[in-house]
Motif scaffolding. Structure first.
Motif, PDB file in Angstrom:
ATOM      1  N   LEU A  66     -30.827  10.929  34.490  1.00 49.43           N
ATOM      2  CA  LEU A  66     -29.527  10.445  34.925  1.00 49.43           C
ATOM      3  C   LEU A  66     -29.110  11.274  36.131  1.00 49.43           C
ATOM      4  CD1 LEU A  66     -27.207   8.478  34.289  1.00 49.43           C
ATOM      5  CD2 LEU A  66     -26.180  10.274  32.896  1.00 49.43           C
ATOM      6  N   ARG A  67     -29.005  10.602  37.288  1.00 54.38           N
ATOM      7  CA  ARG A  67     -28.749  11.299  38.546  1.00 54.38           C
ATOM      8  C   ARG A  67     -27.389  10.920  39.115  1.00 54.38           C
ATOM      9  NH1 ARG A  67     -33.432  13.357  41.149  1.00 54.38           N
ATOM     10  NH2 ARG A  67     -35.335  12.974  39.944  1.00 54.38           N
ATOM     11  N   GLY A  68     -26.823  11.854  39.859  1.00 52.46           N
ATOM     12  CA  GLY A  68     -25.592  11.593  40.579  1.00 52.46           C
ATOM     13  C   GLY A  68     -25.884  10.944  41.916  1.00 52.46           C
ATOM     14  N   GLU A  69     -24.831  10.661  42.679  1.00 55.79           N
ATOM     15  CA  GLU A  69     -24.997   9.950  43.944  1.00 55.79           C
ATOM     16  C   GLU A  69     -25.803  10.759  44.952  1.00 55.79           C
ATOM     17  OE1 GLU A  69     -21.058   8.848  45.088  1.00 55.79           O
ATOM     18  OE2 GLU A  69     -21.083   7.048  43.853  1.00 55.79           O
ATOM     19  N   GLY A  70     -25.811  12.064  44.858  1.00 54.64           N
ATOM     20  CA  GLY A  70     -26.600  12.877  45.770  1.00 54.64           C
ATOM     21  C   GLY A  70     -28.039  13.057  45.320  1.00 54.64           C
ATOM     22  N   GLY A  71     -28.436  12.405  44.234  1.00 52.12           N
ATOM     23  CA  GLY A  71     -29.791  12.536  43.728  1.00 52.12           C
ATOM     24  C   GLY A  71     -29.985  13.675  42.756  1.00 52.12           C
ATOM     25  N   ARG A  72     -28.914  14.431  42.462  1.00 50.98           N
ATOM     26  CA  ARG A  72     -29.022  15.566  41.546  1.00 50.98           C
ATOM     27  C   ARG A  72     -29.197  15.071  40.114  1.00 50.98           C
ATOM     28  NH1 ARG A  72     -24.318  19.912  41.726  1.00 50.98           N
ATOM     29  NH2 ARG A  72     -25.541  20.599  43.514  1.00 50.98           N
ATOM     30  N   VAL A  73     -30.146  15.648  39.391  1.00 53.20           N
ATOM     31  CA  VAL A  73     -30.371  15.282  37.996  1.00 53.20           C
ATOM     32  C   VAL A  73     -29.325  15.968  37.123  1.00 53.20           C
ATOM     33  CG1 VAL A  73     -31.969  15.342  36.059  1.00 53.20           C
ATOM     34  CG2 VAL A  73     -32.844  14.985  38.371  1.00 53.20           C
ATOM     35  N   HIS A  74     -28.594  15.189  36.360  1.00 50.80           N
ATOM     36  CA  HIS A  74     -27.599  15.727  35.435  1.00 50.80           C
ATOM     37  C   HIS A  74     -28.156  15.843  34.019  1.00 50.80           C
ATOM     38  CE1 HIS A  74     -24.223  15.731  38.214  1.00 50.80           C
ATOM     39  NE2 HIS A  74     -24.569  14.522  38.619  1.00 50.80           N
ATOM     40  N   TYR A  75     -28.826  14.797  33.554  1.00 53.14           N
ATOM     41  CA  TYR A  75     -29.393  14.776  32.209  1.00 53.14           C
ATOM     42  C   TYR A  75     -30.793  14.193  32.269  1.00 53.14           C
ATOM     43  CZ  TYR A  75     -24.788  15.607  30.076  1.00 53.14           C
ATOM     44  OH  TYR A  75     -23.585  16.146  29.707  1.00 53.14           O
ATOM     45  N   ALA A  76     -31.640  14.615  31.343  1.00 54.00           N
ATOM     46  CA  ALA A  76     -32.971  14.044  31.188  1.00 54.00           C
ATOM     47  C   ALA A  76     -33.300  14.010  29.702  1.00 54.00           C
ATOM     48  CB  ALA A  76     -34.011  14.855  31.954  1.00 54.00           C
ATOM     49  N   ALA A  77     -34.082  13.031  29.293  1.00 55.08           N
ATOM     50  CA  ALA A  77     -34.470  12.922  27.886  1.00 55.08           C
ATOM     51  C   ALA A  77     -35.645  11.966  27.754  1.00 55.08           C
ATOM     52  CB  ALA A  77     -33.311  12.441  27.022  1.00 55.08           C
ATOM     53  N   ASP A  78     -36.342  12.044  26.639  1.00 53.97           N
ATOM     54  CA  ASP A  78     -37.435  11.129  26.305  1.00 53.97           C
ATOM     55  C   ASP A  78     -37.043  10.331  25.070  1.00 53.97           C
ATOM     56  OD1 ASP A  78     -39.068  12.291  28.330  1.00 53.97           O
ATOM     57  OD2 ASP A  78     -39.600  13.906  26.948  1.00 53.97           O
ATOM     58  N   VAL A  79     -37.450   9.062  25.026  1.00 50.40           N
ATOM     59  CA  VAL A  79     -37.204   8.216  23.864  1.00 50.40           C
ATOM     60  C   VAL A  79     -38.535   7.618  23.421  1.00 50.40           C
ATOM     61  CG1 VAL A  79     -36.037   6.174  22.964  1.00 50.40           C
ATOM     62  CG2 VAL A  79     -34.853   7.673  24.580  1.00 50.40           C
ATOM     63  N   GLU A  80     -38.853   7.784  22.151  1.00 51.75           N
ATOM     64  CA  GLU A  80     -40.059   7.198  21.570  1.00 51.75           C
ATOM     65  C   GLU A  80     -39.648   6.045  20.664  1.00 51.75           C
ATOM     66  OE1 GLU A  80     -43.824   8.316  18.627  1.00 51.75           O
ATOM     67  OE2 GLU A  80     -42.550   9.908  19.450  1.00 51.75           O
ATOM     68  N   MET A  81     -40.344   4.901  20.808  1.00 51.89           N
ATOM     69  CA  MET A  81     -40.003   3.707  20.050  1.00 51.89           C
ATOM     70  C   MET A  81     -41.239   3.179  19.331  1.00 51.89           C
ATOM     71  SD  MET A  81     -37.608   1.762  22.870  1.00 51.89           S
ATOM     72  CE  MET A  81     -36.704   0.829  21.622  1.00 51.89           C
ATOM     73  N   GLY A  82     -41.006   2.452  18.240  1.00 49.96           N
ATOM     74  CA  GLY A  82     -42.113   1.884  17.477  1.00 49.96           C
ATOM     75  C   GLY A  82     -41.652   0.698  16.656  1.00 49.96           C
ATOM     76  N   MET A  83     -42.609   0.029  16.035  1.00 48.33           N
ATOM     77  CA  MET A  83     -42.277  -1.119  15.196  1.00 48.33           C
ATOM     78  C   MET A  83     -41.471  -0.698  13.970  1.00 48.33           C
ATOM     79  SD  MET A  83     -43.498  -3.888  16.608  1.00 48.33           S
ATOM     80  CE  MET A  83     -43.719  -5.137  15.359  1.00 48.33           C
ATOM     81  N   GLU A  84     -41.690   0.524  13.513  1.00 50.99           N
ATOM     82  CA  GLU A  84     -40.955   1.049  12.368  1.00 50.99           C
ATOM     83  C   GLU A  84     -40.538   2.485  12.652  1.00 50.99           C
ATOM     84  OE1 GLU A  84     -43.472   0.730   9.007  1.00 50.99           O
ATOM     85  OE2 GLU A  84     -43.349  -1.458   8.871  1.00 50.99           O
ATOM     86  N   ARG A  85     -39.420   2.892  12.065  1.00 47.33           N
ATOM     87  CA  ARG A  85     -38.980   4.276  12.204  1.00 47.33           C
ATOM     88  C   ARG A  85     -39.839   5.180  11.327  1.00 47.33           C
ATOM     89  NH1 ARG A  85     -32.332   3.670  12.039  1.00 47.33           N
ATOM     90  NH2 ARG A  85     -32.170   2.196  13.761  1.00 47.33           N
ATOM     91  N   ASP A  86     -39.758   6.476  11.601  1.00 49.98           N
ATOM     92  CA  ASP A  86     -40.480   7.438  10.779  1.00 49.98           C
ATOM     93  C   ASP A  86     -39.909   7.449   9.369  1.00 49.98           C
ATOM     94  OD1 ASP A  86     -42.031   8.101  12.923  1.00 49.98           O
ATOM     95  OD2 ASP A  86     -40.891   9.881  13.466  1.00 49.98           O
ATOM     96  N   ALA A  87     -40.687   8.004   8.448  1.00 48.38           N
ATOM     97  CA  ALA A  87     -40.246   8.089   7.061  1.00 48.38           C
ATOM     98  C   ALA A  87     -38.959   8.896   6.953  1.00 48.38           C
ATOM     99  CB  ALA A  87     -41.338   8.727   6.212  1.00 48.38           C
ATOM    100  N   ILE A  88     -38.043   8.430   6.113  1.00 50.49           N
ATOM    101  CA  ILE A  88     -36.766   9.113   5.923  1.00 50.49           C
ATOM    102  C   ILE A  88     -36.990  10.404   5.136  1.00 50.49           C
ATOM    103  CG2 ILE A  88     -34.480   8.935   4.886  1.00 50.49           C
ATOM    104  CD1 ILE A  88     -34.661   5.928   5.275  1.00 50.49           C
ATOM    105  N   PRO A  89     -36.480  11.534   5.610  1.00 50.63           N
ATOM    106  CA  PRO A  89     -36.622  12.783   4.843  1.00 50.63           C
ATOM    107  C   PRO A  89     -36.006  12.632   3.452  1.00 50.63           C
ATOM    108  CG  PRO A  89     -35.801  13.222   7.063  1.00 50.63           C
ATOM    109  CD  PRO A  89     -35.751  11.746   6.878  1.00 50.63           C
ATOM    110  N   THR A  90     -36.755  13.013   2.445  1.00 55.48           N
ATOM    111  CA  THR A  90     -36.241  12.925   1.072  1.00 55.48           C
ATOM    112  C   THR A  90     -35.434  14.143   0.682  1.00 55.48           C
ATOM    113  OG1 THR A  90     -38.341  13.823   0.267  1.00 55.48           O
ATOM    114  CG2 THR A  90     -38.124  11.429   0.349  1.00 55.48           C
ATOM    115  N   GLU A  91     -35.683  15.281   1.356  1.00 59.97           N
ATOM    116  CA  GLU A  91     -34.950  16.509   1.069  1.00 59.97           C
ATOM    117  C   GLU A  91     -34.070  16.854   2.260  1.00 59.97           C
ATOM    118  OE1 GLU A  91     -34.815  18.178  -1.723  1.00 59.97           O
ATOM    119  OE2 GLU A  91     -36.229  16.816  -2.709  1.00 59.97           O
TER     120      GLU A  91
END
Length: 755
Positions: free
Chosen positions: A575-600
């Motif tokens: 996510l960049r501002g008008e001057g090209g400066r990066v404000h935020y960065a992140a990675d998103v992983e997607m799939g057909m199903e979510r990971d297993a729900i933690p039981t504990e």
């Protein structure tokens, strides 16, 4: 959409009903250089194609919309591929691309526009493209223009967007059908009388193999249509199987007769022999399976010739009871390089052929209409704009026919992926394998065809591709691209998530809101996938909303997008501002199903644990937390110790804005960050702000009307940083969401955030 502002030349194709001029005015008021035109020029930086919204009186007029749209795309194709730009089409096929609402009878013939757009997305990776289906029922030109404008200015990166009556916005998604294998192994359709099927392209190739599988089950009467006339092959070629051998025999015969054959003519003669052999062999196979077969050499687009050919067949067998349309041709070239003649050849064979089949059977009691479409219609395919467009028309025509004919007729449009089993050359097979595309085994594909022709209750449009042992069906290969979207921040006083998030007196974008944008953008790019996790959220520079000039601040969201074709996607955002400066960065992983729900759930540390001696009113008074009512979700501070803390969170009327479908509930996630900050103040007496989030994962919705427990484990690392693990638990003690490796850094007491 990026590319509509900053002086870009926006050309809006006139629709003749006033929408184009109204949209041009709306865009001009927003600062775009837009104008309504009667023809698209090569100078256009952005094209908004409203031609399909014209008043259409005949099916031919509707079909011509596709050709003109292709010509417009061809006009700007080289520029779009090299420099980028914007290409948007707007149609009216019910506001849901025919999937939920019945389109007008003629509008289905304009549906090829989406195939053009999806192919353009593959051929023009630098461009922003979108296909809009606008239901205009009850809309004035001004209202229709406003809905289109709002999609351009406020929509996400979805390529296909339906704007329905009443204001709802939808997008088509793929849904994996686990019942296909069971249906494929089922019995026949249960028809008491022998079906009379009119089949285009059924004497050769994949269609012939599929019809043979059907014949094994049902012994139908078959009228097979093909362009190739059956001829007796030259005696000198009988018994010779290879191409080179037949060419030698024909050359020797010509030499003996004193004739000369050119290489091109020699190749055509051998090709006719091969095709005749294949047709004859397939006809013999069908008869051996118990089917009655008539082969009719006719152009499937010639309605009069086909009607005449059907007269004696109807007299003998009775009326036609089913259509299978498998005829099709290819002329693969990029939009910029494909000629209009090539477009017509490919498009008309599919679409014109279907129109003929429907016309010559208009008085027949059809119980089956099965159309051989292509996965290129669903996903687009470089070089196949005409083929994708034609097959999209087949898809939507099938939807309309299913509604018109009712439950007494099974209507299917099968979007096939590439087949194996001799239907793909070794070189092409290797190409598909390199792209990660699983080919359809011949036996599995034909079984699926038989199952679909007997599936009265299933969906009209289906996609069938090859399977592998370790993942769901892949319908398109792995790809990597970069796309962008633009974000305009509202005035702080008009947005509670800005106005109530002030640091040092300045409105600042919350880290949780940036993460929400990343997750929403990912869901918009792949609406049929689940977000498994958002990782590595880095706060490079805080985003301060300047109030002095009153202008809306513009941010640019850039995504590096990788996908394996269907089952998984990995997206890296900046996510960049008008001057090209990066404000935020992140990675998103997607799939057909979510990971297993933690039981504990995350355990609460016991070291030094004790009740808090602070009340929510104590922490929201400005001395410890800077959050206004829109972020005040802490209802009770319950426990705290040297290694962690716990609190009860909940929504009220002021924070309910945050509970929205598709995102992360930013206020509730920010509540966890608030708890981490309070723990740092209580434990070390120092103020902190989040600078990095290792990962976010959601397993079930965070309740809106129930209290939620937020549990924190934390430790200090070095002089200036704490690292925390957070989990949100519902009333049943189940894990709803988690944040891992949340880094908070100590900030000066004045808490000035520099942009």
């Amino acid at each position: 959409m990026p590319g509509l502002w900053d002086g870009a030349a926006v050309e809006i194709m006139d629709d003749g009903t006033g929408i184009a001029s109204a949209l041009a005015g709306r865009m001009q008021a927003a600062g775009a250089q837009a104008r309504a035109v009667t023809a698209i020029s090569a100078e256009a930086d952005a094209v908004i194609w409203l031609d399909a919204l014209k008043t259409i009186s005949t099916d031919e007029e509707a079909l011509s919309v596709n050709r003109r749209a292709f010509e417009a795309a061809k006009m700007v194709a080289a520029k779009m591929a090299q420099q980028g730009g914007v290409f948007v089409t707007v149609q009216d096929t019910g506001g849901s691309f025919g999937l939920a609402d019945a389109p007008a009878s003629r509008s289905v013939w304009t549906a090829g526009l989406t195939g053009l757009v999806k192919t353009a997305a593959r051929e023009w990776p630098k461009a922003a493209v979108k296909a809009i289906d606008l239901d205009r029922t009850g809309l004035t030109a001004e209202t229709a223009a406003d809905r289109i404008f709002r999609e351009l200015a406020e929509g996400g990166p979805e390529v296909e967007v339906g704007l329905q009556r009443g204001g709802s916005r939808v997008t088509p998604v793929l849904e994996l059908d686990p019942a296909l294998a069971a249906r494929a192994s089922g019995g026949n359709s249960g028809a008491e009388e022998r079906a009379v099927l009119l089949v285009s392209g059924g004497a050769r190739g994949v269609t012939a193999a599929a019809i043979a599988a059907l014949a094994r089950k049902e012994r139908p009467r078959l009228i097979l249509l093909g362009r190739t006339p059956l001829e007796e092959e030259p005696a000198v070629c009988r018994g010779i199987a290879d191409d080179a051998g037949m060419k030698r025999a024909l050359l020797e015969q010509a030499k003996a007769e004193g004739a000369v054959i050119g290489l091109a003519e020699l190749g055509r003669r051998v090709q006719r022999i091969v095709m005749n052999r294949e047709i004859a062999g397939n006809l013999q196979t069908l008869r051996e399976l118990g089917a009655e077969v008539v082969y009719v050499p006719v152009d499937v687009q010639n309605a009069e010739a086909l009607r005449e050919a059907l007269r004696p067949i109807r007299a003998k067998w009775g009326p036609v009871t089913g259509i299978v349309h498998g005829a099709g041709v290819l002329a693969d070239k990029a939009i910029a390089d494909k000629t209009i003649e090539q477009f017509d050849y490919v498009f008309d064979t599919k679409v014109g052929g279907l129109r003929t089949l429907l016309a010559v059977t208009e008085n027949d009691p059809l119980t089956l209409i099965c159309l051989f479409s292509s996965v290129s219609a669903r996903s687009g395919n470089a070089g196949q704009a005409d083929y994708a467009m034609a097959n999209e028309v087949l898809n939507k025509c099938a939807q309309a026919e299913a509604i018109r004919r009712g439950p007494g007729c099974i209507v299917k449009s099968i979007n096939w992926g590439p087949w194996d089993g001799g239907m793909v050359s070794p070189l092409l097979k290797k190409h598909f394998e390199q792209r990660g595309v699983n080919l359809i085994p011949l036996e599995a594909g034909t079984a699926a065809f038989v199952a679909e022709t007997a599936d009265a209750g299933g969906p009209v449009e289906v996609v069938i591709g090859g399977r592998s042992a370790d993942r769901p069906t892949l319908i398109e290969g792995a790809s990597e691209k970069t796309w962008t979207a633009e974000l305009f921040l509202p005035e702080a006083s008009l947005a509670p998530w800005l106005n109530d998030h002030r640091i040092g007196g300045s409105a600042v974008v919350p880290a949780a809101m940036a993460m929400d944008w990343f997750v929403r953008a990912a869901k918009a790019a792949y609406p049929y996938l689940d977000v498994k996790r958002c990782s590595n959220l880095n706060v490079k520079k805080g985003i301060v909303v300047a109030a002095e000039d009153g202008a809306r601040k513009r941010l640019t969201l850039t995504c590096s997008d990788r996908t394996d074709g269907l089952a998984q996607a990995w997206l890296s955002f900046e996510l960049r501002g008008e001057g090209g400066r990066v404000h935020y960065a992140a990675d998103v992983e997607m799939g057909m199903e979510r990971d297993a729900i933690p039981t504990e759930p995350l355990p609460l540390p016991h070291a030094g644990i004790e009740p808090w001696d602070w009340q929510p009113s104590d922490v929201y008074d400005g001395s410890k937390l800077f959050h206004g009512p829109a972020f005040q979700v802490i209802r009770e501070l319950t426990l705290s110790g040297s290694e962690g803390a716990e609190a009860k969170l909940g929504h009220d009327a002021m924070t309910a804005w945050s509970d929205r479908d598709g995102g992360i509930d930013p206020a509730m996630i920010d509540g966890g960050l608030q708890l981490s900050r309070l723990w740092g103040i209580r434990t070390f007496g120092e103020l902190t702000l989040p600078t990095k989030i290792g990962s976010y994962a959601a397993y079930r919705p965070i309740p809106l009307n129930q209290p939620v427990v937020c549990r924190l484990q934390s430790e200090r690392r070095g002089r200036y940083k704490t690292v925390s693990q957070l989990t949100w638990l519902n009333e049943q003690g189940e894990v709803a969401a988690e944040l891992r490796d949340v880094e908070m850094h100590i900030v000066p007491n004045q808490e000035q955030v520099q942009e």
